[in-house]
Design an enzyme around this catalytic site. Structure first.
Site, short mmCIF file in Angstrom:
data_model
loop_
_atom_site.label_atom_id
_atom_site.label_comp_id
_atom_site.label_asym_id
_atom_site.label_seq_id
_atom_site.Cartn_x
_atom_site.Cartn_y
_atom_site.Cartn_z
N HIS A 86 -15.75 -8.80 6.24
CA HIS A 86 -15.30 -9.30 5.06
C HIS A 86 -14.64 -10.71 5.09
O HIS A 86 -14.04 -11.32 4.25
CB HIS A 86 -14.26 -8.34 4.32
CG HIS A 86 -14.67 -7.00 3.71
ND1 HIS A 86 -15.19 -7.15 2.42
CD2 HIS A 86 -15.00 -5.96 4.37
CE1 HIS A 86 -15.83 -5.91 2.17
NE2 HIS A 86 -15.71 -5.26 3.43
N LYS B 134 -5.01 -15.10 -7.00
CA LYS B 134 -5.71 -14.33 -5.79
C LYS B 134 -4.58 -14.39 -5.00
O LYS B 134 -3.49 -14.98 -4.97
CB LYS B 134 -6.74 -15.36 -5.46
CG LYS B 134 -6.62 -16.81 -5.48
CD LYS B 134 -7.78 -17.25 -5.00
CE LYS B 134 -8.78 -17.78 -6.01
NZ LYS B 134 -10.16 -17.17 -5.69
N ARG B 135 -4.78 -13.59 -3.70
CA ARG B 135 -3.78 -13.93 -2.60
C ARG B 135 -3.52 -15.33 -2.29
O ARG B 135 -4.40 -16.17 -2.35
CB ARG B 135 -4.21 -13.33 -1.41
CG ARG B 135 -4.33 -11.61 -1.46
CD ARG B 135 -2.88 -11.16 -1.71
NE ARG B 135 -2.13 -11.31 -0.71
CZ ARG B 135 -1.72 -10.45 0.32
NH1 ARG B 135 -2.17 -8.97 -0.04
NH2 ARG B 135 -0.80 -10.52 1.12
N LYS C 23 -7.63 -20.80 0.42
CA LYS C 23 -7.99 -20.40 -1.06
C LYS C 23 -7.62 -21.92 -1.63
O LYS C 23 -7.82 -21.91 -2.61
CB LYS C 23 -7.31 -19.45 -1.48
CG LYS C 23 -8.01 -18.00 -0.86
CD LYS C 23 -7.22 -16.84 -1.25
CE LYS C 23 -7.66 -15.49 -0.66
NZ LYS C 23 -8.98 -15.05 -1.17
N THR D 170 -14.16 -12.01 -5.59
CA THR D 170 -14.83 -11.11 -6.58
C THR D 170 -13.92 -11.43 -7.91
O THR D 170 -14.60 -11.20 -9.14
CB THR D 170 -14.39 -9.67 -6.11
OG1 THR D 170 -13.19 -9.43 -5.72
CG2 THR D 170 -15.46 -8.98 -5.12
N LYS E 51 -15.33 -11.70 -12.15
CA LYS E 51 -14.47 -11.15 -13.32
C LYS E 51 -14.36 -12.14 -14.32
O LYS E 51 -14.52 -11.97 -15.52
CB LYS E 51 -13.26 -10.52 -12.71
CG LYS E 51 -13.23 -9.27 -11.92
CD LYS E 51 -11.98 -8.99 -11.20
CE LYS E 51 -12.34 -7.87 -9.92
NZ LYS E 51 -11.31 -7.77 -8.90
C1 26V Z 1 -6.68 -7.89 7.42
C2 26V Z 1 -5.62 -7.17 7.97
C3 26V Z 1 -4.92 -7.81 9.42
C4 26V Z 1 -3.87 -6.85 9.77
C5 26V Z 1 -2.98 -6.18 8.66
C6 26V Z 1 -3.80 -5.71 7.35
C7 26V Z 1 -4.84 -6.32 7.13
C8 26V Z 1 -5.55 -6.21 6.03
C9 26V Z 1 -6.76 -6.66 5.45
C10 26V Z 1 -7.07 -7.62 6.21
C11 26V Z 1 -8.33 -8.32 5.89
C12 26V Z 1 -8.75 -8.72 4.67
C13 26V Z 1 -10.07 -9.11 4.38
C14 26V Z 1 -10.39 -9.37 2.89
O1 26V Z 1 -9.75 -8.97 2.05
N1 26V Z 1 -11.41 -10.01 2.69
C15 26V Z 1 -11.90 -10.43 1.30
O2 26V Z 1 -12.98 -9.35 0.99
C16 26V Z 1 -13.39 -9.55 -0.36
C17 26V Z 1 -14.43 -8.45 -0.56
O3 26V Z 1 -15.45 -8.53 0.30
C18 26V Z 1 -14.08 -10.99 -0.33
O4 26V Z 1 -14.42 -10.98 -1.85
C19 26V Z 1 -13.00 -12.22 -0.09
O5 26V Z 1 -13.71 -13.19 0.02
C20 26V Z 1 -12.68 -11.88 1.24
O6 26V Z 1 -11.40 -12.75 1.53
#
Ligand code: 26V
Length: 704
Positions: free
Chosen positions: A377, A568-569, A574, A676, A680
């Site tokens: 992701h 978004k985050r 971003k 995503t 929406k």
């Molecule tokens: C990384 C970490 C690192 C350490 C602690 C907790 C944690 C939690 C999540 C993540 C990675 C998040 C990656 C993510 O959310 N990617 C997003 O995924 C979406 C669904 O595929 C995509 O639409 C977004 O572009 C992408 O940023």
């Protein structure tokens, strides 16, 4: 299998269950709701207490879901088709009540039932706390997949963690983000069913002992472990009006009795209680996605806890159905790894198959590699998980041994393919030898899977050209793309009633399960009546959002302005900062009187910053400061407004995406894996301004 296509004749006890189905009319709903309210929840006067009315309505509904849930499970048990097990540390479900009512076609009946009590359904729905067990895109994608699979009648089960604290709540104090714990379980979570009988033991620490098994030779055994109990809580996932209810199974960590006893016997009461807390800590809190948060021991514990509990669950079910023979296991099961977070499942499945079920390395590896699949992701290098080898060795000694063995055999394969290419061996090794040694979880996932996918065409291409290039050269057939999607049930049909009605009046209602049918709207674009209703729908949605913004921030948005939205985050890639600079530029133009041709605009920005991400938190403060200057300047009146929407979450997005005129998707090209939110906004009729990044590329190809 398709639960929907089950032949009528083979139903057994299913027929009995179907005949006993509870009424979905307003009278029977009201009767059950009142019974739960007065007898189970012990409330006397109806109509006053919406949180309890909410609970009572959920119980009434859950009874109805339960029948379909049982039916679905009966069909599943009989069926031999391949099952998908989605392994994800995050499920960003949002509220469940409206979705359940909508799926069961019971919105009208419940609304009538509550009306008889003088209460509006919307008010009762407001009492539900978002289930915010996710950070953002990755977690919401998991929730959308659950909805789609249930609606398609696909046999998919979601496995996750039942965090006590979900995504933090965001307060804005003096323009700064303050994080508050999200006590989402405080009033109970009436949707879940605890399944104590399916609890599993998860073992940490200890060391391996090799014993001689007379039948199988050498066998590895873990001894002196610290054990934690994984207790599952099941949440129903209803399909859209098809009688299917799939399962989201969330594991909660509890202390084992044995563990407590041992300490008690040693005479140390307080240590025993401490041990209990330590066990429960595992599912206590969802980690926010900060690079700086990585490397935490507790996070690795969470990952292993999820992987081990879920795999044990599936294997136990297999043995119940088919006995010890695992030959067909891989063709009947697959495990989808939602990013690297559950990737330790590759080694854990090896351990379970060899150490607990007596398979040889080769048989176990053949099964593992045929049933694991990995979704990546993100391309951001700082988000790629690695775990220090010493931590692994201490926490999961047997798993570390297995990873070493997987690596040794894998590197043999590499050296056959590229003889003498030591640089490549070092690059591809599962163990990063630079600095302190660490395990590269993405590589473990790739080596252990039959499929590796990115989440948009561009992203998947960049993966094979960059980050995973060596692996794509070795195994080109493993790599593929699965562009993300979102469920139109939640993100258009349910959250945008006026537009949804217009679409259904125009092309019929089959778009609710077949989004391509929206094509049919094309021939109505010049129809005056259609356009008028379209505009009226947008205006009504903008008014709803304006009311929410007023309540949360005190700012009255002008609904005649263009609603220009970025939610978004908060992250540098971003580029919320680019948006702010644009706001400043517009402000400057208006101040200088160079505003000819400018469309009056309300800029709305929302999103959470990871608690340790200082730059992102400064962006929030900046947005607030710029907004204050703009909103307090009389010269901006009727021309420009700006607001930061606090505590952005799934429920907020339901109102926001319906109300947006302009969708900001302006990430640095090559950084956003898919996005995503972009989808929406697009399906709610907003225009997108964006970079050619992630799924924006494919959205543009589709919509022109
Ligand atoms: C990384 C970490 C690192 C350490 C602690 C907790 C944690 C939690 C999540 C993540 C990675 C998040 C990656 C993510 O959310 N990617 C997003 O995924 C979406 C669904 O595929 C995509 O639409 C977004 O572009 C992408 O940023």
């Amino acid at each position: 299998m398709n639960v929907l296509n089950e032949p009528e004749s083979n139903t057994g006890s299913l027929e009995f269950l179907q005949k006993s189905q509870l009424g979905m009319d307003s009278e029977s709903l009201l009767a059950d709701l009142s019974r739960y309210y007065t007898r189970m929840l012990g409330r006397r006067t109806l109509r006053t207490d919406t949180p309890f009315l909410y609970q009572a309505l959920v119980y009434a509904l859950r009874d109805r879901l339960m029948e379909r849930w049982n039916d679905t499970n009966i069909v599943l048990e009989r069926d031999k088709a391949r099952r998908a097990h989605y392994l994800s540390m995050e499920y960003l479900m949002g509220r469940l009540l409206h979705n359940a009512l909508y799926s069961l076609d019971a919105v009208g009946a419940s609304s009538d039932a509550l009306e008889a009590l003088g209460v509006e359904l919307a008010l009762v729905e407001e009492a539900e706390h978002d289930a915010g067990l996710g950070n953002g895109g990755l977690g919401r994608l998991a929730a959308c997949f659950l909805d789609s699979c249930a609606t398609l009648g696909l046999p998919m089960i979601g496995y996750g963690l039942r965090y006590q604290y979900g995504m933090f709540r965001q307060k804005i104090v003096d323009g700064f983000q303050i994080e508050e714990p999200d006590l989402w379980l405080r009033d109970g979570f009436p949707w879940e069913i605890q399944r104590l009988e399916l609890a599993r033991t998860i073992r940490f620490g200890g060391h391996t002992q090799i014993i001689q098994d007379p039948d199988r030779g050498e066998r590895h055994m873990l001894v002196d472990t610290r054990d934690v109990l994984a207790v599952p809580y099941d949440v129903p996932v209803p399909g859209y009006r098809n009688g299917v209810v799939n399962t989201l199974r969330l594991w909660s960590a509890e202390a084992t009795d044995e563990f407590d006893l041992e300490e008690f016997n040693a005479g140390s009461y307080t240590e025993a209680v401490e041990a209990k807390t330590a066990a429960e800590n595992i599912s206590m809190v969802l980690y926010p996605n900060t690079a700086t948060e990585s490397g935490h021991e507790l996070r690795l514990k969470q990952q292993y806890f999820l992987a081990s509990a879920s795999l044990q669950d599936v294997l136990a079910d297999w043995h119940k159905r088919y006995g010890e023979d695992l030959t067909e296991f891989a063709s009947r099961n697959c495990f989808q790894l939602n990013d690297t977070h559950p990737a330790v499942a590759v080694a854990e499945l090896m351990r379970l198959l060899m150490d607990e079920h007596g398979l040889s390395w080769d048989s176990a590896w053949h099964i593992t590699r045929s049933c694991m699949a990995y979704t990546n992701h993100t391309l951001l290098p700082e988000a790629l998980e690695t775990w220090p080898v010493p931590l692994f060795e201490r926490l999961l000694p047997r798993i570390m041994e297995i990873i070493y063995e997987i690596n040794a055999r894998f590197l043999d394969e590499v050296s056959i393919h590229w003889p003498g290419d030591n640089a490549r061996m070092r690059r591809m090794s599962l163990i990063d030898e630079n600095g302190g040694r660490s395990v590269r979880m993405a590589y473990l996932a790739i080596v252990g899977s039959y499929s590796v996918n990115g989440v948009a065409a561009l992203h998947s291409r960049l993966l094979t050209e960059g980050l995973f290039r060596d692996f794509a050269e070795l195994w080109p057939e493993k790599f593929n793309n699965k562009t993300n999607g979102v469920t139109q049930r939640r993100w258009l049909a349910a959250c945008n009633a006026p537009l949804s009605r217009l679409i259904t009046d125009t092309i019929g209602d089959r778009w609710v399960t077949d989004l391509d049918l929206l094509e049919g709207l094309r021939e109505h674009v010049n129809d005056t009546d259609f356009r008028e209703r379209w505009r009226a729908a947008k205006l009504a949605n903008k008014q709803r959002l304006a009311d929410m913004v007023l309540e949360r921030t005190g700012l009255a948005l002008d609904t005649s302005m263009l609603f220009d939205v970025q939610v978004k985050r908060i992250h540098e890639y971003k580029r919320q900062l680019l948006n702010v600079l644009h706001a400043i530029h517009l402000y400057d133009r208006i101040r200088r009187g160079h505003d000819e041709g400018l469309v009056p605009r309300a800029i709305i920005i929302g999103g959470k910053a990871a608690p340790g991400y200082v730059m992102a938190k400064n962006f929030i403060k900046l947005i607030g400061n710029v907004a204050r200057v703009i909103n307090n300047d009389p010269a901006m009146r009727g021309k420009l407004q700006m607001v930061f929407y606090p505590d952005y979450n799934v429920t907020a997005m339901e109102a926001i995406c319906a109300a947006a005129d302009l969708s900001e998707q302006i990430s640095t090209a090559g950084k956003e894996a898919s996005g995503t939110g972009n989808m929406k906004f697009m399906m709610n009729g907003a225009i997108t301004i964006g970079t050619l990044d992630g799924a924006n590329v494919e959205i543009r190809e589709a919509v022109g």
